[in-house]
Design a protein around this motif. Structure first.
Motif, mmCIF file in Angstrom:
data_model
loop_
_atom_site.group_PDB
_atom_site.id
_atom_site.type_symbol
_atom_site.label_atom_id
_atom_site.label_comp_id
_atom_site.label_asym_id
_atom_site.label_seq_id
_atom_site.Cartn_x
_atom_site.Cartn_y
_atom_site.Cartn_z
ATOM 1 N N GLY A 41 0.801 -1.227 0.000
ATOM 2 C CA GLY A 41 0.000 0.000 0.000
ATOM 3 C C GLY A 41 0.829 1.271 0.000
ATOM 4 N N ASN A 42 2.082 1.182 -0.424
ATOM 5 C CA ASN A 42 2.967 2.338 -0.318
ATOM 6 C C ASN A 42 3.246 3.102 -1.613
ATOM 7 O OD1 ASN A 42 3.934 0.440 2.061
ATOM 8 N ND2 ASN A 42 4.537 2.520 2.548
ATOM 9 N N GLY A 127 2.005 10.299 -1.715
ATOM 10 C CA GLY A 127 1.758 8.855 -1.751
ATOM 11 C C GLY A 127 1.921 8.237 -3.128
ATOM 12 N N LYS B 636 18.791 14.560 12.213
ATOM 13 C CA LYS B 636 18.185 14.352 10.902
ATOM 14 C C LYS B 636 18.782 15.284 9.845
ATOM 15 C CE LYS B 636 13.785 13.985 8.501
ATOM 16 N NZ LYS B 636 12.379 13.656 8.565
ATOM 17 N N PHE B 674 18.406 7.595 2.972
ATOM 18 C CA PHE B 674 17.220 6.853 3.406
ATOM 19 C C PHE B 674 17.282 5.340 3.181
ATOM 20 C CE2 PHE B 674 15.626 10.957 1.431
ATOM 21 C CZ PHE B 674 15.569 11.659 2.622
ATOM 22 N N MET B 691 7.497 -0.418 2.436
ATOM 23 C CA MET B 691 7.162 0.028 3.780
ATOM 24 C C MET B 691 8.438 0.142 4.613
ATOM 25 S SD MET B 691 4.039 -1.450 6.007
ATOM 26 C CE MET B 691 4.679 -3.107 6.140
ATOM 27 N N LYS B 694 12.880 2.689 2.184
ATOM 28 C CA LYS B 694 12.250 3.960 1.894
ATOM 29 C C LYS B 694 12.975 4.707 0.777
ATOM 30 C CE LYS B 694 9.048 4.640 3.762
ATOM 31 N NZ LYS B 694 7.704 3.986 3.630
ATOM 32 N N THR B 697 10.240 10.241 -1.381
ATOM 33 C CA THR B 697 9.004 10.740 -1.974
ATOM 34 C C THR B 697 9.279 12.170 -2.431
ATOM 35 O OG1 THR B 697 8.116 11.843 -0.022
ATOM 36 C CG2 THR B 697 7.724 9.473 -0.202
ATOM 37 N N ILE B 699 8.329 14.767 -1.143
ATOM 38 C CA ILE B 699 8.553 15.718 -0.050
ATOM 39 C C ILE B 699 9.802 15.372 0.777
ATOM 40 C CG2 ILE B 699 6.216 16.679 0.160
ATOM 41 C CD1 ILE B 699 5.577 14.641 2.262
ATOM 42 N N ASP B 700 10.610 14.466 0.258
ATOM 43 C CA ASP B 700 11.869 14.131 0.941
ATOM 44 C C ASP B 700 13.099 14.640 0.218
ATOM 45 O OD1 ASP B 700 10.897 12.378 3.109
ATOM 46 O OD2 ASP B 700 10.236 11.096 1.462
ATOM 47 N N VAL C 96 1.627 7.656 4.919
ATOM 48 C CA VAL C 96 1.804 7.188 3.540
ATOM 49 C C VAL C 96 1.356 8.188 2.469
ATOM 50 C CG1 VAL C 96 1.485 5.267 1.921
ATOM 51 C CG2 VAL C 96 1.554 4.824 4.374
ATOM 52 N N ARG C 171 10.497 11.291 11.832
ATOM 53 C CA ARG C 171 10.424 10.267 10.792
ATOM 54 C C ARG C 171 11.659 10.344 9.911
ATOM 55 N NH1 ARG C 171 4.659 10.148 11.888
ATOM 56 N NH2 ARG C 171 3.772 8.564 10.545
ATOM 57 N N MET C 172 12.082 9.186 9.444
ATOM 58 C CA MET C 172 13.268 9.139 8.577
ATOM 59 C C MET C 172 12.935 9.695 7.202
ATOM 60 S SD MET C 172 15.735 7.937 10.407
ATOM 61 C CE MET C 172 14.966 9.113 11.493
ATOM 62 N N THR C 173 11.810 9.263 6.661
ATOM 63 C CA THR C 173 11.279 9.952 5.488
ATOM 64 C C THR C 173 9.900 10.446 5.895
ATOM 65 O OG1 THR C 173 10.247 7.971 4.542
ATOM 66 C CG2 THR C 173 12.494 8.442 3.861
ATOM 67 N N GLU C 174 9.411 11.409 5.163
ATOM 68 C CA GLU C 174 8.215 12.120 5.603
ATOM 69 C C GLU C 174 6.987 11.243 5.745
ATOM 70 O OE1 GLU C 174 7.878 15.398 6.567
ATOM 71 O OE2 GLU C 174 10.068 15.329 6.577
ATOM 72 N N THR C 175 6.911 10.174 4.942
ATOM 73 C CA THR C 175 5.696 9.356 4.982
ATOM 74 C C THR C 175 5.939 7.975 5.591
ATOM 75 O OG1 THR C 175 6.115 8.586 2.740
ATOM 76 C CG2 THR C 175 4.704 10.519 2.965
ATOM 77 N N ASP C 176 7.057 7.831 6.246
ATOM 78 C CA ASP C 176 7.408 6.576 6.909
ATOM 79 C C ASP C 176 6.679 6.495 8.258
ATOM 80 O OD1 ASP C 176 8.693 4.223 7.547
ATOM 81 O OD2 ASP C 176 10.658 5.133 7.924
ATOM 82 N N PHE C 177 6.772 5.354 8.912
ATOM 83 C CA PHE C 177 6.341 5.259 10.303
ATOM 84 C C PHE C 177 7.221 6.188 11.133
ATOM 85 C CE2 PHE C 177 5.603 0.822 8.814
ATOM 86 C CZ PHE C 177 4.224 0.799 8.973
#
Lengths: 151, 764, 260
Positions: A41-42, A127, B636, B674, B691, B694, B697, B699-700, C96, C171-177
């Motif tokens: 779902g990523n 996303g 970070k 990352f 998941m 990484k 994205t 925004i990273d 996510v 968060r390590m990346t913006e949309t990570d856990f």
């Protein structure tokens, strides 16, 4: 089990298994624009609209789409053209594998928020992964589409 | 081939397939799978190293819908490699489709094919395997001459000249020395001696590995595959099944990204053997997890460097040793490692001595392959980091230090197949990047808020343009009714846009509209042979084949016209639309009329074919500079801005070259900050999906800005060199140095995570 | 790959509960994001989508969030945005992507009590109860301590009690856990501090404010005392030592933002 779905404006009835995912269902109905890029779902490649909201079709049960409206890129060709042309003009299509899901998310953003800031725009689309472009050319196309000054 | 009057070359031409791809038309392998194709699934080893003592598939075979279960007992016993390389492949023949030994967690144990995924999954649960679990080698520094052997089989084939020795776990080895390295180093005023580590990061292209196979009406196997190497796949499948190549046809549709991953035939042999044994169509798409565990990631490498300079900062000698981890199998093992030296050392000119040595070892880890940069990325991270470290040691600006030592146009390369820099604007790239990032204003760092520091760092990079004397590009041109051309190519457009780029060149050569060039590729039955799309070869090598082929076609057109016009060829000219007499332009024939006449039996149907191999591999060059923000409270590191300037010779397509660069940079940023490779102590890969692994994205990544300094490379088409790979090489060293400039901390392994920075700050 | 033999859109919660308790392989379906990643062979998937539980109801005293409400609806609720000063959005925006949050449900996020949950971390800092079909209303604190069982989470109730709340995450990346999630609220001079992804179920503690926030020594002592009440662990996103240090950073940032 049987479901009735309005897929890209056409009412269809189909026999499905209870655990079938909407992604596999729409592909079996010929909507090959919808891609599977991950198991978790990523990636956002499978994005389509369920009752006009962008969802992950890899995780949505086809059964749950019963009685609902399902829209894929095949169903919004006219609406998508303006933005697609901006993407093509930047060479931002590259391999194209993430493009359909990405375009569906962009059009959904346009409906939800026709005048987003650059930050809102990027966050809304976070996303949708892409590995070819590094997002920068997509950003240029997005800025043109939403009338945002590039920063 | 004049530089001045190109209509298409140099322009931002829209990709020929853009419309189809952006409207979601079926275009990729999985969009065409026959409905009756068997679903193929692989049962995989839970152990890092084990021998299969017993395998019982009888219960699995009883599951309704299951067609076949294949084990090591059912496959040909001749070893082969999955590496997509020109024959004879440097990579050792160390694979079977299925083996009695499993050599890493995820190594296939059995192939199950059935009518759907559910029955295959059920069957896999019912296969009973008894393993003799063996002690694995998980640390690549422990592999060489270990008592544990990863490949003890008699059927192992190492190839001459690679230094392969299976009894030492050695996939490849070499040492080259020029000058008195120890003597020169001893006399140096400054010495940097460090080692640098890069992990087995993944290409993570969006389309998973996928292929399907079926038998055609002539009893030949058709393999439709998302591959960068259709012709090599034909050979690999033929080796794996032990059938003649004439029995196999490979078709490549659109590919959803490759970046080198699909330069290894990681999935094709499995559906192929199912089709071979059942004669039924079969289809295998890797899950994303399988893409990570059984793909073809970057080789993990440790690069040890000794860099010596005199008191003024002039480099005197470099000793570079690379230990590369090829994992369980040797695909691309012997070749990636070579680039750690050839494509790093050669950025610097005037070394008095250098040594470049390497060992490539087997371990019970992921099998590695080809990832954009192909060893150069690892070598350049090491050498550029060492150069930055030297600058800090000497307290001089890293850019100044490079200005004193970098290679210039005309210089003979330090370690690059005896070649010289025939086209090189590395100096101008550095200058431009310095300006773009506002280096003099920002270097080394500045505070933006309490506990938030921004800093800059830079690096240079080079790569090659094809493999000299090895890579072959060939194209064919057909002249059709109405005067349109079919350009048949054997190289693989994997989203990079090479079909479009080659059509741009052809249109300019032939003086026609791009609309008049139809590109067709790739089908091994119909396309002319091409070694494939890798090693940054397509624009440079195949592009030159296009130029040659167009020249031949034009001659043929003039010759055909000369017959019809009854005028000698020397008196005719062709302007792309019409062949006419130079002395009297009214005397002539249009191209459509010419074809009409030829097709009506008044001459020969026009077809031209040409191939090209380059004796040299002129490097593209670039410089990149990063601006990052470090949060000193959390550690970070956030990318703010990345600027790059590239010398790829002539830019053929302004958009596509830019997007290649931006994409490569962001992959480099991902690797630097990352993308991590984490295993359990049993060798199970934990970062095996999006998941946990990484990739950046939107925004990273911060902002990415790209510029070009064009040179003209005489050996390339329209003056072009390559661009696909060089672009990934600068972020790691540039970001590492930016982090140093912000914190005083030196990171010699990737990724630079917040925790690593924070913990190091605490210790400081 | 998971399998599921039957799918039922139930007409009542009673029907759902009966099905749920009948067979351990009958499950309540949320957004299905986690379920489909498992290798479970399920009997019946119980879908609550026809019960009108996909809404956020509001009155003067608070909000009642239906279990089938999407995370995205929660994130974009305008009233909550005002009531909680953007903390709801801050807690959800990193999960996510929009299409993921349109797919994921509040019930599916809250009921399993995932250690990494942003939603639970936020809720625990609010005056919040969950309505369970069988057990009835349970405070969020007790709910978190319990393990998932056969009950059905129907609604999440949040009181409007004028508290101020902020959400911080690393968060390590913006949309990570999150490596660590942190929600801090203040009401009547008392702090509720919640840490999630430590990496264990969100835990809340209630503490008095630091005696002198401007004084480094007092502040450090107070932070030390606070983080001593948590247990930190190591996983692939961070070591317990790092998380412990980051807890102080995130709590400090939250307290600074609360401005009290």
């Amino acid at each position: 089990m049987k479901i009735t779905v309005t897929l890209n404006g056409k009412r269809i009835e189909a026999e499905i298994t209870p655990d079938m995912m909407l992604l596999d269902f729409v592909r079996s109905q010929g909507m090959k624009s919808v891609k599977r890029g991950c198991d978790t779902g990523n990636c956002g490649l499978c994005t389509l609209w369920l009752d006009d909201k962008p969802v992950l079709s890899c995780s949505t049960l086809a059964a749950r789409a019963n009685g609902k409206k399902v829209t894929t890129l095949e169903g919004v060709q006219e609406e998508a053209k303006e933005f697609s042309d901006f993407l093509a003009g930047e060479g931002a299509d590259q391999c194209g594998f993430c493009s359909p899901g990405f375009i569906m998310a962009v059009l959904a953003l346009k409906k939800e928020n026709p005048n987003p800031t650059a930050e809102e725009m990027k966050e809304y689309l976070a996303g949708n992964l892409c590995r070819c472009t590094g997002y920068q050319s997509q950003y240029r196309a997005l800025c043109k589409y939403f009338g945002i000054q590039e920063v | 081939m004049e530089q001045t009057k190109n209509k298409y070359v140099g322009q931002a031409i829209i990709k020929k397939d853009a419309k189809a791809l952006l409207s979601g038309k079926p275009a990729y392998t999985d969009d065409f799978v026959p409905e009756n194709a068997l679903v193929v699934k692989l049962m995989r080893s839970p152990h890092a190293y084990a021998k299969i003592k017993k395998i019982d598939t009888s219960k699995a075979m009883l599951v309704p819908g299951v067609e076949i279960v294949v084990t090591y007992k059912d496959v040909p016993k001749k070893r082969f490699t999955l590496a997509g390389q020109t024959f004879p492949e440097p990579s050792p023949y160390d694979r079977l489709i299925l083996d009695e030994y499993v050599r890493f967690v995820g190594d296939p144990v059995a192939i199950v094919a059935g009518k759907n995924e559910a029955c295959c999954q059920k069957a896999m649960k019912l296969i009973k395997v008894e393993y003799e679990v063996l002690e694995p080698i998980l640390d690549f520094k422990q592999s060489l001459d270990n008592t544990i052997l990863i490949h003890q089989e008699d059927s192992f084939v190492g190839h001459d000249g690679q230094g392969t020795d299976q009894m030492r776990n050695l996939c490849a080895s070499s040492e080259e020395i020029e000058g008195d390295v120890e003597g020169v180093l001893a006399q140096c005023d400054y010495l940097v001696e460090e080692s640098y580590h890069i992990k087995a990061v993944s290409q993570a292209m969006m389309e998973p590995f996928t292929a399907y196979t079926y038998m055609d009406v002539y009893g030949r196997m058709v393999v439709q595959s998302a591959t960068q190497i259709p012709f090599h796949v034909r050979r690999i499948v033929s080796h794996a099944l032990d059938v003649p190549k004439s029995k196999i046809r490979v078709i490549k549709p659109r590919i959803g990204g490759g970046f080198g991953a699909k330069q290894t035939a990681v999935c094709e042999v499995y559906p192929a053997i199912v089709t071979y044994l059942t004669t039924k169509p079969a289809h295998l798409t890797f899950t994303r997890e399988e893409c990570f565990t059984n793909g073809s990631p970057r080789h993990e490498m440790e690069v040890k460097i000794r860099l010596g300079a005199d008191k003024n900062g002039k480099f005197k000698a470099v000793d570079l040793y690379t230990l590369s981890n090829t994992g369980a199998y040797g695909e691309h093992g012997p070749t990636t490692v070579g680039l750690t030296g050839t494509k790093s050392l050669s950025m610097y000119y005037g070394l008095e001595a250098h040594r470049f040595a390497y060992d490539v070892v087997y371990t019970n880890r992921l099998s590695s392959g080809a990832y954009r940069g192909y060893g150069a990325t690892q070598g350049i991270f090491a050498l550029e980091s060492a150069v930055n470290e030297l600058a800090h040691k000497m307290k001089i600006d890293p850019i100044k230090l490079r200005e004193m030592n970098m290679v210039h146009e005309g210089d003979k390369f330090t370690h690059y197949y005896g070649e010289s820099a025939t086209s090189c604007a590395l100096d101008k790239c550095v200058e431009r990047v310095k300006e773009m990032i506002e280096w003099d204003k920002k270097y080394p760092c500045y505070e933006v808020a309490p506990n938030k520091v921004r800093a800059v760092g830079m690096a240079m990079a080079m790569q090659g343009s094809g493999i000299s004397g090895v890579d072959v590009g060939s194209v064919a041109l057909k002249l059709n009714d109405d005067g349109f051309y079919t350009l048949m190519v054997g190289c693989s457009d994997m989203g990079t846009g090479c079909d479009t780029i080659l059509a741009q060149m052809a249109a300019d050569c032939l003086g026609c509209d791009m609309e008049n060039i139809v590109v067709f590729g790739v089908d091994t039955d119909q396309s002319p042979y091409d070694s494939g799309s890798y090693a940054s070869s397509t624009t440079y090598v195949t592009g030159m084949a296009v130029v040659k082929c167009c020249e031949m076609m034009m001659k043929k057109i003039q010759k055909a016209a000369s017959g019809i016009l009854e005028l000698p060829m020397e008196e005719l000219a062709f302007d792309g639309e019409r062949v006419f007499a130079i002395s009297d332009e009214t005397k002539g024939i249009t191209l459509p009329d010419l074809v009409t006449k030829l097709q009506a039996g008044t001459g020969e149907i026009l077809y031209a074919q040409s191939s090209h191999t380059s004796p040299v591999s002129p490097p593209p060059f670039m410089a990149g500079a990063a601006e990052v923000e470090v949060d000193l409270e959390t550690g970070k590191v956030t990318p703010i801005d990345y600027v790059a300037c590239v010398d790829c010779g002539t830019v053929i397509n302004a958009n596509l070259a830019r997007v290649q660069t931006e994409g490569g940079l962001v992959q480099g940023i991902g690797m630097s900050l990352f993308e991590d490779i984490l295993y359990t102590d049993k060798g199970y890969l934990m970062t095996n999906n999006f998941m946990q692994y990484k990739i950046p994205t939107r925004i990273d990544m911060g902002k990415v800005r790209v510029d070009f300094v064009e040179t003209y490379e005489k050996s390339g088409p329209f003056g072009a060199k390559s661009i696909g790979e060089v672009v990934i090489n600068t972020p790691a060293p540039a970001i590492a140095d930016a982090v140093y400039n912000a914190t005083g901390l030196r990171f010699r392994s990737m990724p630079i995570t917040a925790e690593k920075v924070f913990m190091a700050l605490q210790e400081k | 790959m998971y399998t599921m033999k039957n799918y039922v859109q139930v007409q009542s919660l009673e029907e759902a509960y009966e099905l749920r308790t009948k067979n351990k392989n009958n499950v309540i379906l949320g957004g299905n994001l986690w379920l489909k990643m498992t290798t479970r062979d399920l009997s019946t998937g119980i879908d609550l989508c026809n019960l009108g539980l996909d809404r956020i109801e509001e009155d003067e005293s608070g909000y009642a969030i239906g279990c089938m409400c999407s995370l995205r609806d929660l994130e974009t609720n305008v009233s909550m945005e005002t009531e909680f000063g953007g903390a709801v959005k801050d807690a959800l925006r990193h999960i996510v992507g929009v299409q993921f949050r349109n797919t994921a449900t509040v019930g599916g996020s809250v009921f399993p009590r995932f250690g990494f949950s942003d939603v639970l971390t936020l809720l625990a800092a609010l005056d919040c109860e969950v309505e369970l079909f069988n057990k009835g209303r349970v405070s969020i604190k007790d709910f978190i301590l319990d393990s998932p069982d056969h009950d059905i989470l129907v609604k999440v109730m949040i009181k409007k009690d004028k508290r101020k709340v902020v959400y911080e995450t690393l968060r390590m990346t913006e949309t990570d856990f999150g490596v660590l999630n942190c929600a801090v609220s203040v009401k009547d001079g008392k702090y509720t501090i919640v840490l999630g992804a430590a990496p264990r179920k969100a835990k809340m503690v209630e503490v008095d404010p630091c005696s002198n926030w401007e004084d480094k020594e007092a502040k450090d002592a107070w932070l030390e005392e606070v983080v001593n009440q948590y247990i930190f662990g190591t996983n692939m996103r961070g070591s317990k030592e790092y998380r412990r240090a980051m807890a102080k950073v995130l709590i400090t940032r939250a307290v600074d933002r609360l401005g009290v």
